[in-house]
Write a protein that holds these residues in place. Structure first.
Motif, short mmCIF file in Angstrom:
data_model
loop_
_atom_site.label_atom_id
_atom_site.label_comp_id
_atom_site.label_asym_id
_atom_site.label_seq_id
_atom_site.Cartn_x
_atom_site.Cartn_y
_atom_site.Cartn_z
N ALA A 97 0.82 -1.21 0.00
CA ALA A 97 0.00 0.00 0.00
C ALA A 97 0.86 1.26 0.00
CB ALA A 97 -0.93 -0.01 1.21
N ARG A 101 0.90 2.98 -3.69
CA ARG A 101 -0.12 4.01 -3.55
C ARG A 101 -1.27 3.77 -4.54
NH1 ARG A 101 1.33 8.46 -0.76
NH2 ARG A 101 -0.92 8.60 -0.53
N ASP A 105 -3.28 1.11 -2.78
CA ASP A 105 -3.39 1.68 -1.44
C ASP A 105 -4.85 1.83 -1.03
OD1 ASP A 105 -2.70 2.93 0.96
OD2 ASP A 105 -2.69 4.91 0.04
N LEU A 108 -6.45 -1.75 -0.29
CA LEU A 108 -5.91 -2.38 0.91
C LEU A 108 -6.28 -1.61 2.18
CD1 LEU A 108 -2.36 -3.43 -0.36
CD2 LEU A 108 -4.37 -4.88 -0.06
N MET A 109 -6.28 -0.31 2.12
CA MET A 109 -6.63 0.47 3.30
C MET A 109 -8.12 0.39 3.62
SD MET A 109 -4.00 1.56 4.83
CE MET A 109 -3.28 -0.02 4.34
N ARG A 155 2.77 1.09 6.36
CA ARG A 155 2.36 1.93 5.23
C ARG A 155 2.83 3.37 5.42
NH1 ARG A 155 -1.79 5.55 4.89
NH2 ARG A 155 -2.53 6.09 2.76
#
Length: 274
Positions: A97, A101, A105, A108-109, A155
């Motif tokens: 992530a 980005r 990202d 996954l976030m 991250r």
């Protein structure tokens, strides 16, 4: 002694305490102790330091010291495996992530946010009650409750690192993404992963003990600290040592791990060491 320097001074002491307890638990099968599951009704509710019972006997005459050490093997094994798998999963998610980005990202976030929106104990109870109580399921559940901490911290550090000059230089000489992550980024976040791991280890031990206390963890006759606490509830007035000693074991190990974690944080971060 200033409180800010306390972890640096006390850390090695707690590390020794933790090593002694863990070593005794690991070597428990080879120590001259009674079987942790052998009943002896003649020794039922024997007080500590009586008739060879150093920590006393429980409601079935089983040696509490033996059960604590053998139970410690199970508890520490479950906690160590859970933290290891959680660290691997969370670190991979955090590295991907933070490095790539964009949509990687974002996806996954959002998974991390979804995990954080579910209370950990509720998630653990749901999974264990659905799959059934077992050591394998406990490791699975506890791993699922710990990976997000690694993902978020790793991250954030990777996002900072990827803008550094040495990472730009690695891109300039056409190093592959895998090589950059493995050789240049991962070593710089390893210290944070270790510190998080020590903190998570303490939390996982308490959570495992709580699940065992509720009957959703390690099943009898296999001893575990949480189960021993549950067994001692009915004897708090007549034989409090049945619950006191496993409770002290949980407290001592958790405190030692937290103090060692603070010590490692100070040692690995020169800004805090100063």
């Amino acid at each position: 002694m200033r409180m800010t320097n306390f972890p640096l001074r006390a850390g090695p002491v707690f590390l020794i305490i933790l090593a002694v307890i863990a070593g005794a638990a690991i070597l428990a099968p080879w120590l001259p102790l009674p079987s942790p599951t052998a009943n002896n009704l003649m020794g039922r509710l024997t007080p500590p330091m009586t008739n060879g019972y150093l920590f006393g006997g429980d409601n079935l005459g089983r040696d509490i010291l033996s059960r604590i050490l053998h139970g410690g093997r199970i508890t520490l094994m479950i906690a160590a495996l859970s933290v290891l798998f959680g660290a691997l999963a969370g670190s991979v998610v955090g590295l991907l992530a933070g490095y790539y980005r964009g949509w990687v990202d974002a996806v996954l976030m959002r998974l991390v946010d979804l995990q954080l929106s579910i209370p950990l104990m509720l998630l653990a109870l749901l999974i264990v009650s659905s799959l059934g109580p077992s050591i394998t399921n406990l490791v699975l559940v506890l791993s699922l409750t710990s990976w997000v901490q690694y993902a978020r911290v790793v991250r954030s550090e990777v996002i900072s690192l990827r803008e550094r000059e040495f990472i730009r230089a690695a891109h300039a000489i056409a190093l592959s993404d895998l090589r950059i992550i493995h050789r240049h980024i991962l070593p710089n976040v390893t210290g944070s992963i270790i510190v998080i791991g020590t903190i998570e280890l303490s939390r996982v031990i308490i959570l495992e003990s709580a699940l065992s206390f509720l009957g959703l963890g390690v099943q009898p006759p296999t001893p575990s600290w949480g189960r021993m606490l549950a067994d001692g509830r009915a004897f708090m007035n007549s034989a409090p040592w049945i619950a006191i000693f496993p409770g002290m074991a949980i407290f001592t190990v958790s405190l030692s791990i937290n103090m060692v974690g603070d010590w490692l944080r100070d040692r690995l971060d020169p800004r805090l060491a100063n």
